[in-house]
Write a protein that holds these residues in place. Structure first.
Motif, PDB file in Angstrom:
ATOM      1  N   ARG A   1      -7.441  -2.679  -1.299  1.00 54.47           N
ATOM      2  CA  ARG A   1      -6.787  -2.417  -2.595  1.00 54.47           C
ATOM      3  C   ARG A   1      -7.630  -2.976  -3.731  1.00 54.47           C
ATOM      4  O   ARG A   1      -8.134  -4.100  -3.664  1.00 54.47           O
ATOM      5  CB  ARG A   1      -5.402  -3.047  -2.635  1.00 54.47           C
ATOM      6  N   HIS A   2      -7.749  -2.167  -4.793  1.00 57.36           N
ATOM      7  CA  HIS A   2      -8.462  -2.542  -6.018  1.00 57.36           C
ATOM      8  C   HIS A   2      -9.905  -2.966  -5.731  1.00 57.36           C
ATOM      9  O   HIS A   2     -10.438  -3.856  -6.385  1.00 57.36           O
ATOM     10  CB  HIS A   2      -7.722  -3.654  -6.764  1.00 57.36           C
TER      11      HIS A   2
ATOM     12  N   GLU B   1      -7.617   2.116  -5.867  1.00 57.90           N
ATOM     13  CA  GLU B   1      -6.409   2.125  -5.051  1.00 57.90           C
ATOM     14  C   GLU B   1      -6.238   3.430  -4.287  1.00 57.90           C
ATOM     15  O   GLU B   1      -5.332   3.558  -3.464  1.00 57.90           O
ATOM     16  CB  GLU B   1      -5.168   1.880  -5.927  1.00 57.90           C
TER      17      GLU B   1
ATOM     18  N   ALA C   1       2.152   1.755  -3.484  1.00 58.70           N
ATOM     19  CA  ALA C   1       1.077   2.312  -4.313  1.00 58.70           C
ATOM     20  C   ALA C   1       0.849   3.782  -3.977  1.00 58.70           C
ATOM     21  O   ALA C   1       0.570   4.603  -4.860  1.00 58.70           O
ATOM     22  CB  ALA C   1      -0.213   1.520  -4.108  1.00 58.70           C
TER      23      ALA C   1
ATOM     24  N   SER D   1      -4.370   3.668  -0.608  1.00 59.86           N
ATOM     25  CA  SER D   1      -3.059   4.320  -0.596  1.00 59.86           C
ATOM     26  C   SER D   1      -3.033   5.458   0.411  1.00 59.86           C
ATOM     27  O   SER D   1      -2.042   5.652   1.124  1.00 59.86           O
ATOM     28  CB  SER D   1      -2.740   4.853  -2.003  1.00 59.86           C
TER      29      SER D   1
ATOM     30  N   ASN E   1       0.823  -1.209   0.000  1.00 57.60           N
ATOM     31  CA  ASN E   1       0.000   0.000   0.000  1.00 57.60           C
ATOM     32  C   ASN E   1       0.855   1.257   0.000  1.00 57.60           C
ATOM     33  O   ASN E   1       0.532   2.259  -0.642  1.00 57.60           O
ATOM     34  CB  ASN E   1      -0.936   0.003   1.214  1.00 57.60           C
TER      35      ASN E   1
END
Length: 617
Positions: free
Chosen positions: A76-77, A99, A17, A103, A14
């Motif tokens: 995430r995603h 994301e 990202a 993040s 993370n």
């Protein structure tokens, strides 16, 4: 040998990202505002403290999230926008990767309050560095409120890379402008450190531009409209006479998404070819609507760059549409050289009756020969008059003549200007031509060891920079009073910058009688500064302050001196007289640092006689 490849932990992944998505507080502002728009909000508030370093909060009245969705949004995603890979080419929303929140939560303290309209109560989730610390039921209005506090609290190195609050706030406002301009059907408000900076009601596109950049912007806009099968263009371009030295007011929106495109920007610049002064850039606010299948917005993490299927067609359509608008509204120059605008009939006289034909009265008893006869008779009579008093003309002449003869002994003749001889001895020749100007750019001077070439623009920058810096430090600059006050119009954000620099500007010689909303009134300027250059100096200064201040320790005085020196220095291509050349050379070498300009560029180079001799070997 043991295996060496391993999966990264989620919190590390993370943070990696986050390095792509979150570069500064403005990145957080962009992601949160776009999420609010995707949620169907009609009113959005943005609250920042310390330019977003301490707090970035976005409050919207959108549809909100359920308990499960609120928790999943930080994974995430995880996204509600995409189901299959084909959906990537049919995007009509802002965020789609899923994301952003993950993040942001990895590098900050995040608190999310959200409630759907059908629910009685909402949820609050608190996350610190990717770990959920609490999730509870809370009473909150419909929509979402997300607070991002202490950005980069767990990555001190990243926090150290942030610039001063002035620079970071400028980036936050830029992102706010980009989102607000693309959605005039949504009301936006921005609060900075407790004070309201912008309050933009729901309006049309033109009114939104005026609300953001000031009322004076309205008269600068030229509408652009074009509708084809490939591309639909709507928006406005600025009139050429209002072009600025900075590229601040340049906005492309593709399907309501702000993008950057040097290729399309060149199309606008070529449409303005021949209408702009050197070094100025046109303003434009253009909405481009294309088929989502013909673009790819997934090529850059910040989604500000887009790949088009057929850029050449878009270039040609955009260029011709802007040219057409400039011609349609008589912005382009007229090629009818024989037309005199002063002879045009005013609009108010179009429907009035024609003027009466003037009547001429003739004196039918007039006889020119009779008058000629009378004049001849008078001439004959004059010749016959006896010259009886001619002796009186010479009375006292003898005594005056005697006095005049005495005065002749004291007559002094005015000294004539000395004429320089064409031929001089060798000693004089050495001092006649000490400097030469080459291509109106360089000053060539002879020195004992050879020759020296000076860049006149950089050299004059150094001279002016040290003069301004001295005036700012000593605070004893001379001011030149204006006969009539000079009134200049700026946007609200630019007025804030001028107010911050007001004291320093007054130390350089500027005098302000009034600074209020969108208007600056100047009654005095530094000695030697032309009145026509004042607006250019202030525009350049505002641009430098907004974009070029490196950090909080940077001296505003130094920046002001550099900016004014850059604006007022002799430009490349300007012809200089011999005494001007010599004066510039003498002033340069009287400086403390003559070798470099204020921007650390070389001001002169030397070439010895030996080096010249080698060129002829």
């Amino acid at each position: 040998m043991a295996d060496i490849i391993q999966l990264l932990p989620d919190h590390v992944a993370n943070q990696i990202a986050a390095g792509e998505v979150v570069q500064r507080p403005a990145s957080v502002v962009k992601e949160l505002l776009e999420n609010a728009i995707d949620a169907g909000a009609t009113s959005i508030k943005l609250i920042v403290k310390d330019a977003g370093k301490t707090l970035v909060q976005v409050i919207d009245d959108g549809k909100g999230m359920s308990n499960t969705d609120a928790r999943l949004s930080f994974e995430r995603h995880a996204t509600s926008k995409i189901r299959t890979a084909d959906d990537l080419f049919q995007l009509h929303t802002k965020g789609f990767r899923g994301e952003a929140l993950a993040s942001i939560a990895a590098i900050a303290h995040v608190e999310l309050k959200t409630k759907q309209e059908s629910d009685d109560v909402g949820n609050v989730i608190v996350i610190e560095g990717s770990s959920v610390t609490s999730q509870e039921v809370i009473v909150t209005p419909k929509g979402s409120s997300i607070s991002v506090k202490n950005l980069f609290f767990n990555i001190p190195a990243r926090r150290n890379f942030l610039k001063s609050n002035t620079v970071e706030l400028r980036h936050v406002i830029d992102e706010f402008h980009r989102v607000a301009l693309a959605h005039p059907n949504i009301s936006f408000a921005l609060y900075n450190n407790g004070s309201e900076s912008f309050n933009l009601p729901i309006s049309n596109f033109r009114q939104r531009i005026v609300n953001v950049f000031g009322n004076k912007t309205n008269e600068k806009l030229v509408p652009v409209e074009e509708d084809t099968e490939v591309l639909k263009i709507s928006g406005f371009v600025g009139k050429p006479e209002f072009a600025k030295k900075s590229r601040g007011e340049q906005y492309f929106f593709v399907n309501n998404r702000f993008i950057k495109s040097a290729y399309l920007n060149h199309a606008i610049s070529s449409a303005f070819d021949g209408l702009l002064k050197n070094g100025t850039h046109p303003s434009y606010f253009l909405n481009l609507t294309v088929d989502p299948q013909t673009i790819d917005i997934n090529i850059h993490p910040t989604k500000t760059e887009i790949k088009f299927d057929d850029e050449h067609t878009l270039y040609a359509l955009l260029r011709s549409a802007v040219k057409h608008s400039l011609g349609q509204f008589n912005i382009a120059p007229v090629l009818d050289f024989e037309r005199d605008p002063s002879l045009d009939t005013p609009y108010s006289y179009n429907n009035k009756d024609k003027a009466d034909t003037p009547k001429i009265e003739i004196d039918r008893s007039f006889n020119p020969f009779k008058e000629e006869t009378d004049s001849r008779a008078r001439a004959v009579a004059y010749k016959k008059e006896p010259a009886s008093s001619w002796e009186s003309l010479y009375v006292g002449l003898e005594s005056k003549g005697t006095k005049t003869n005495q005065d002749f002994s004291e007559v002094r003749f005015e000294s004539e200007a000395e004429t320089v001889s064409v031929f001089k001895n060798d000693k004089d020749v050495e001092h006649i031509h000490t400097t030469y100007q080459l291509h109106n750019k360089y000053i060539v001077s002879t020195i004992k060891s050879g020759m020296m070439m000076i860049d006149q623009h950089r050299a004059h920058q150094r001279v002016l920079y040290e003069d301004f810096l001295k005036n700012l430090t000593v605070k004893e600059a001379m001011s030149q009073q204006l006969l009539f006050p000079l009134q200049l119009h700026f946007s609200n954000q630019e007025i804030v910058v001028i107010q911050q620099l007001k004291d320093d500007l007054e130390h350089t010689g500027f005098m302000f009688s009034n600074i209020r909303e969108e208007l600056v009134e100047i009654t005095g300027v530094p000695v030697g500064v032309p009145e026509s250059e004042v607006s250019i100096i202030l525009e350049q200064l505002i641009s430098d302050v907004e974009n070029e201040v490196p950090d909080s320790n940077f001296s505003a005085t130094d920046l002001l001196a550099k900016s004014m020196a850059k604006s007022l220095a002799i430009k490349t291509g300007q012809s200089l007289q011999k005494d001007e050349q010599e004066h510039l050379v003498n002033k340069l070498f009287a400086c403390k640092e003559p070798n470099v300009s204020p921007t650390n560029r070389v001001t002169f180079i030397t070439m010895s006689v030996d080096e010249l001799d080698k060129k002829f070997i």
